[in-house]
Design a protein around this motif. Sequence first.
Motif, PDB file in Angstrom:
ATOM      1  N   GLU A  74     -11.495  -1.845  -8.082  1.00  0.00           N
ATOM      2  CA  GLU A  74     -10.661  -1.215  -7.307  1.00  0.00           C
ATOM      3  C   GLU A  74      -9.725  -0.668  -8.098  1.00  0.00           C
ATOM      4  OE1 GLU A  74      -7.646  -2.132  -3.443  1.00  0.00           O
ATOM      5  OE2 GLU A  74      -9.273  -3.652  -3.936  1.00  0.00           O
ATOM      6  N   GLN A  75      -9.218   0.707  -7.762  1.00  0.00           N
ATOM      7  CA  GLN A  75      -8.112   1.264  -8.595  1.00  0.00           C
ATOM      8  C   GLN A  75      -6.953   0.592  -8.334  1.00  0.00           C
ATOM      9  OE1 GLN A  75      -8.001   5.522  -8.144  1.00  0.00           O
ATOM     10  NE2 GLN A  75      -6.223   5.703  -9.619  1.00  0.00           N
ATOM     11  N   ALA A  76      -6.301   0.533  -9.492  1.00  0.00           N
ATOM     12  CA  ALA A  76      -4.770  -0.028  -9.279  1.00  0.00           C
ATOM     13  C   ALA A  76      -3.908   0.812  -8.463  1.00  0.00           C
ATOM     14  CB  ALA A  76      -4.156  -0.371 -10.529  1.00  0.00           C
ATOM     15  N   ARG A  77      -2.789   0.233  -7.947  1.00  0.00           N
ATOM     16  CA  ARG A  77      -1.975   0.870  -7.093  1.00  0.00           C
ATOM     17  C   ARG A  77      -0.524   0.184  -7.301  1.00  0.00           C
ATOM     18  NH1 ARG A  77      -4.892  -2.571  -4.261  1.00  0.00           N
ATOM     19  NH2 ARG A  77      -3.895  -3.814  -2.496  1.00  0.00           N
ATOM     20  N   LEU A  78       0.468   1.002  -6.858  1.00  0.00           N
ATOM     21  CA  LEU A  78       1.711   0.595  -6.879  1.00  0.00           C
ATOM     22  C   LEU A  78       2.369   0.001  -5.577  1.00  0.00           C
ATOM     23  CD1 LEU A  78       3.744   2.909  -9.054  1.00  0.00           C
ATOM     24  CD2 LEU A  78       3.672   0.578  -9.479  1.00  0.00           C
ATOM     25  N   VAL A  79       2.738  -1.342  -5.336  1.00  0.00           N
ATOM     26  CA  VAL A  79       3.220  -1.647  -3.907  1.00  0.00           C
ATOM     27  C   VAL A  79       4.503  -2.049  -4.418  1.00  0.00           C
ATOM     28  CG1 VAL A  79       3.010  -3.524  -2.213  1.00  0.00           C
ATOM     29  CG2 VAL A  79       0.997  -2.673  -3.354  1.00  0.00           C
ATOM     30  N   GLY A  80       5.629  -1.063  -3.890  1.00  0.00           N
ATOM     31  CA  GLY A  80       6.923  -1.315  -4.394  1.00  0.00           C
ATOM     32  C   GLY A  80       6.950  -0.934  -5.819  1.00  0.00           C
ATOM     33  N   ASP A  81       7.590  -2.138  -6.597  1.00  0.00           N
ATOM     34  CA  ASP A  81       7.757  -1.850  -7.808  1.00  0.00           C
ATOM     35  C   ASP A  81       6.567  -2.729  -8.788  1.00  0.00           C
ATOM     36  OD1 ASP A  81      10.118  -0.296  -7.628  1.00  0.00           O
ATOM     37  OD2 ASP A  81      11.398  -2.118  -7.617  1.00  0.00           O
ATOM     38  N   THR A  82       5.473  -3.218  -7.783  1.00  0.00           N
ATOM     39  CA  THR A  82       4.615  -4.293  -8.437  1.00  0.00           C
ATOM     40  C   THR A  82       3.373  -3.522  -8.508  1.00  0.00           C
ATOM     41  OG1 THR A  82       5.557  -5.842  -7.436  1.00  0.00           O
ATOM     42  CG2 THR A  82       3.431  -6.333  -8.185  1.00  0.00           C
ATOM     43  N   VAL A  83       2.593  -3.537  -9.520  1.00  0.00           N
ATOM     44  CA  VAL A  83       1.198  -2.939  -9.869  1.00  0.00           C
ATOM     45  C   VAL A  83       0.179  -3.935  -9.512  1.00  0.00           C
ATOM     46  CG1 VAL A  83      -0.540  -1.970 -11.434  1.00  0.00           C
ATOM     47  CG2 VAL A  83       2.128  -1.478 -11.606  1.00  0.00           C
ATOM     48  N   VAL A  84      -0.632  -3.604  -8.485  1.00  0.00           N
ATOM     49  CA  VAL A  84      -1.649  -4.360  -7.811  1.00  0.00           C
ATOM     50  C   VAL A  84      -3.186  -4.239  -8.534  1.00  0.00           C
ATOM     51  CG1 VAL A  84      -2.903  -5.390  -5.929  1.00  0.00           C
ATOM     52  CG2 VAL A  84      -0.521  -4.713  -5.853  1.00  0.00           C
ATOM     53  N   ARG A  85      -3.591  -4.761  -9.249  1.00  0.00           N
ATOM     54  CA  ARG A  85      -4.823  -4.570 -10.212  1.00  0.00           C
ATOM     55  C   ARG A  85      -5.910  -5.500  -9.625  1.00  0.00           C
ATOM     56  NH1 ARG A  85      -0.736  -4.794 -14.529  1.00  0.00           N
ATOM     57  NH2 ARG A  85      -0.324  -2.688 -15.223  1.00  0.00           N
ATOM     58  N   ASP A  86      -7.268  -4.929  -9.748  1.00  0.00           N
ATOM     59  CA  ASP A  86      -8.514  -5.647  -9.425  1.00  0.00           C
ATOM     60  C   ASP A  86      -8.617  -6.711 -10.615  1.00  0.00           C
ATOM     61  OD1 ASP A  86     -10.983  -6.817  -9.149  1.00  0.00           O
ATOM     62  OD2 ASP A  86     -11.860  -4.742  -8.123  1.00  0.00           O
ATOM     63  N   ASP A  87      -8.545  -7.930 -10.443  1.00  0.00           N
ATOM     64  CA  ASP A  87      -8.334  -8.862 -11.489  1.00  0.00           C
ATOM     65  C   ASP A  87      -9.839  -9.234 -11.912  1.00  0.00           C
ATOM     66  OD1 ASP A  87      -5.798  -9.179 -12.128  1.00  0.00           O
ATOM     67  OD2 ASP A  87      -5.502 -10.733 -10.683  1.00  0.00           O
ATOM     68  N   ARG A  88     -10.813  -9.153 -11.045  1.00  0.00           N
ATOM     69  CA  ARG A  88     -11.996  -9.428 -11.135  1.00  0.00           C
ATOM     70  C   ARG A  88     -12.508  -8.292 -12.027  1.00  0.00           C
ATOM     71  NH1 ARG A  88     -17.079  -8.244  -8.204  1.00  0.00           N
ATOM     72  NH2 ARG A  88     -15.490  -7.205  -6.833  1.00  0.00           N
ATOM     73  N   ALA A  89     -12.430  -7.094 -11.762  1.00  0.00           N
ATOM     74  CA  ALA A  89     -13.007  -5.896 -12.535  1.00  0.00           C
ATOM     75  C   ALA A  89     -12.421  -6.041 -13.900  1.00  0.00           C
ATOM     76  CB  ALA A  89     -12.650  -4.674 -11.749  1.00  0.00           C
ATOM     77  N   LEU A  90     -11.283  -6.383 -14.012  1.00  0.00           N
ATOM     78  CA  LEU A  90     -10.652  -6.176 -15.435  1.00  0.00           C
ATOM     79  C   LEU A  90     -11.296  -7.531 -16.296  1.00  0.00           C
ATOM     80  CD1 LEU A  90      -6.960  -5.789 -14.956  1.00  0.00           C
ATOM     81  CD2 LEU A  90      -8.330  -4.275 -16.026  1.00  0.00           C
ATOM     82  N   GLN A  91     -11.698  -8.510 -15.603  1.00  0.00           N
ATOM     83  CA  GLN A  91     -12.368  -9.669 -16.332  1.00  0.00           C
ATOM     84  C   GLN A  91     -13.766  -9.050 -16.904  1.00  0.00           C
ATOM     85  OE1 GLN A  91     -11.342 -12.594 -17.724  1.00  0.00           O
ATOM     86  NE2 GLN A  91      -9.318 -11.836 -16.848  1.00  0.00           N
ATOM     87  N   VAL A  92     -14.541  -8.454 -15.813  1.00  0.00           N
ATOM     88  CA  VAL A  92     -15.885  -8.004 -16.208  1.00  0.00           C
ATOM     89  C   VAL A  92     -15.688  -6.863 -17.435  1.00  0.00           C
ATOM     90  CG1 VAL A  92     -17.596  -6.091 -15.489  1.00  0.00           C
ATOM     91  CG2 VAL A  92     -16.702  -7.959 -13.956  1.00  0.00           C
ATOM     92  N   PHE A  93     -14.397  -5.872 -17.185  1.00  0.00           N
ATOM     93  CA  PHE A  93     -14.084  -5.138 -18.541  1.00  0.00           C
ATOM     94  C   PHE A  93     -13.788  -5.913 -19.713  1.00  0.00           C
ATOM     95  CE2 PHE A  93     -10.208  -3.439 -20.968  1.00  0.00           C
ATOM     96  CZ  PHE A  93     -10.974  -2.170 -21.241  1.00  0.00           C
ATOM     97  N   TYR A  94     -13.097  -6.848 -19.911  1.00  0.00           N
ATOM     98  CA  TYR A  94     -12.766  -7.606 -21.186  1.00  0.00           C
ATOM     99  C   TYR A  94     -14.078  -7.995 -21.691  1.00  0.00           C
ATOM    100  CZ  TYR A  94      -7.491  -7.042 -20.532  1.00  0.00           C
ATOM    101  OH  TYR A  94      -6.273  -6.572 -20.447  1.00  0.00           O
ATOM    102  N   PHE A  95     -14.698  -8.689 -20.665  1.00  0.00           N
ATOM    103  CA  PHE A  95     -16.132  -9.380 -21.173  1.00  0.00           C
ATOM    104  C   PHE A  95     -17.021  -8.347 -21.876  1.00  0.00           C
ATOM    105  CE2 PHE A  95     -20.243 -11.380 -20.572  1.00  0.00           C
ATOM    106  CZ  PHE A  95     -20.130 -12.529 -21.526  1.00  0.00           C
ATOM    107  N   SER A  96     -17.101  -7.154 -21.279  1.00  0.00           N
ATOM    108  CA  SER A  96     -17.939  -6.023 -21.765  1.00  0.00           C
ATOM    109  C   SER A  96     -17.594  -5.683 -23.045  1.00  0.00           C
ATOM    110  CB  SER A  96     -18.115  -4.807 -20.678  1.00  0.00           C
ATOM    111  OG  SER A  96     -18.627  -5.244 -19.334  1.00  0.00           O
TER     112      SER A  96
END
Length: 515
Positions: free
Chosen positions: A109-131
């Motif tokens: 899922e694409q990251a998005r701004l909620v107020g001043d906080t960036v909400v990221r898809d942590d599962r996708a990022l773990q796949v990214f780092y592992f790749s």
Amino acid sequence: MTITATPAPADDTAFFGHPRGLYVCFATELWERFSFYGMKYLLLLYLTKYHLFSDANGLEVLGGYAALVYAMPVIGGLLADRYLGMRKSVVFGGLLLVLGHLGMAFEGEQARLVGDTVVRDDRALQVFYFSLALIVVGVGFLKPNISTIVGRLYAIDDPRRDAGFTIFYMGINLGALTATLVCGYLGVTYGWGYGFGVAGIGMLFGLVTFLHGQKHLRGYAEPPVPERLQERVLPSLNKEWAIYLGAGGGVVAAWQMLQFHGAVGVLLNVLAIIVLLGLAWFIAYRCQPVERSRMLVLVALTICSVVFWSLFEQSAASMTLYADRVMDRTVFGINFTASQFGFFNSFFIFMLAPVFAWLWTAMGRRGIEPSTPVKFGLGVGFAGLGFGALVAGAASPNEAGLVIGYWMVLAYLLHTAGELCLSPVGLSAVTKLSVPGVVGVMMGAWFLATAYSQHVAAQLSKLAALDLQAGVGDVATALATYTELFTTLFYVGIGVAVVQFLLAPLLKKMMHGIH
């Protein structure tokens, strides 16, 4: 027993007058480089635009990944030479690369701004780092060994040998050239997963080509002592599988290091201190005067190469962000994406490599070919001038305040000229200037220095880091920030080149007849 192999006979001319095995290596490396460069120029844009990383955090990931990619072949080459052999290493590395590149196609899922906080898809990022970790270890096993196989295709006195390496390196640049155009377009235009996915499919083609063409390698890529692989480490584990499991542990280690920003830098700094202290002791206490003199020259050239590659590798870092944010990317009537500008490096290598080869030969016949220290100075000087072109372009933007894209093309032209001055003579200098008993160690130190330069390049780019999660913002302010960085890099390049030119006569004398 030890495997022995015979180089391809002179009548094996199925591939443009060269052995069939050259085609296998050519195609495998072409697709490996296609996959590598296809994702390299997309990586930072993907992190900052899709996962909304700050520039600084994105650059840490890029720098850590690039550094590990250049460091791991030292280990992969050693394991192949002593245990696995080149064929098994290339196959294993290719499998890891296919899995890693295809894993990069999972966007989440694409990251998005909620107020001043960036909400990221942590599962996708773990796949990214592992790749990324799979790619790091995969390159370590494949990259050094495919080149070694090419060298063994020919007898030492085979007149086709140099031409064979030329064809092989053309495959490298052909893969890089097409990848930056194809993956750079698909990733930005249709979705990041398409760009990364095509890179993975390219690596799959390369692996299939190698597996299908193994029969043409004539046995010289096999394990040096096959029985050694069957020796037991544990009652149920032999050495071959212990190496594969150890590589899996390396993947896990890289997976963790890449997501804890700064970890790779700390490791590299520690290794740099250890290597420098070890070299200082060896040069002071274990070398004869002539050997000591030559080793000191090699140290000086290595430091110069770190400066060059730290400047040159801005291409996938600050220069890509520059092209994305403050540049009119239409050149020659074509609207390039920011990630496609890496194409010009490979393009200019195709165009200029024959020119430089002719130039050095012609100057050599007249006795005026520059010495190795002078060529290193020219390389760093051209890199500095490339940033001078970008500074000049920033002084005359178009009506929209954007830098005209032709200035970036000129920068790549100058950087490529620098690469052609320095890169071809680097490894040759290591083999010629090193004390015979430590050539392998110094080759490893040279590759570690190249890895360290990737880390330094990222740190330099961070000097112009912007936190633009909500968009580019003020183009003029961003342009001023990048121009300040490029002005600094211009002076660094020119300054180091001047020092290198001044030291060149002394360094040449200290080489004691080595050219």
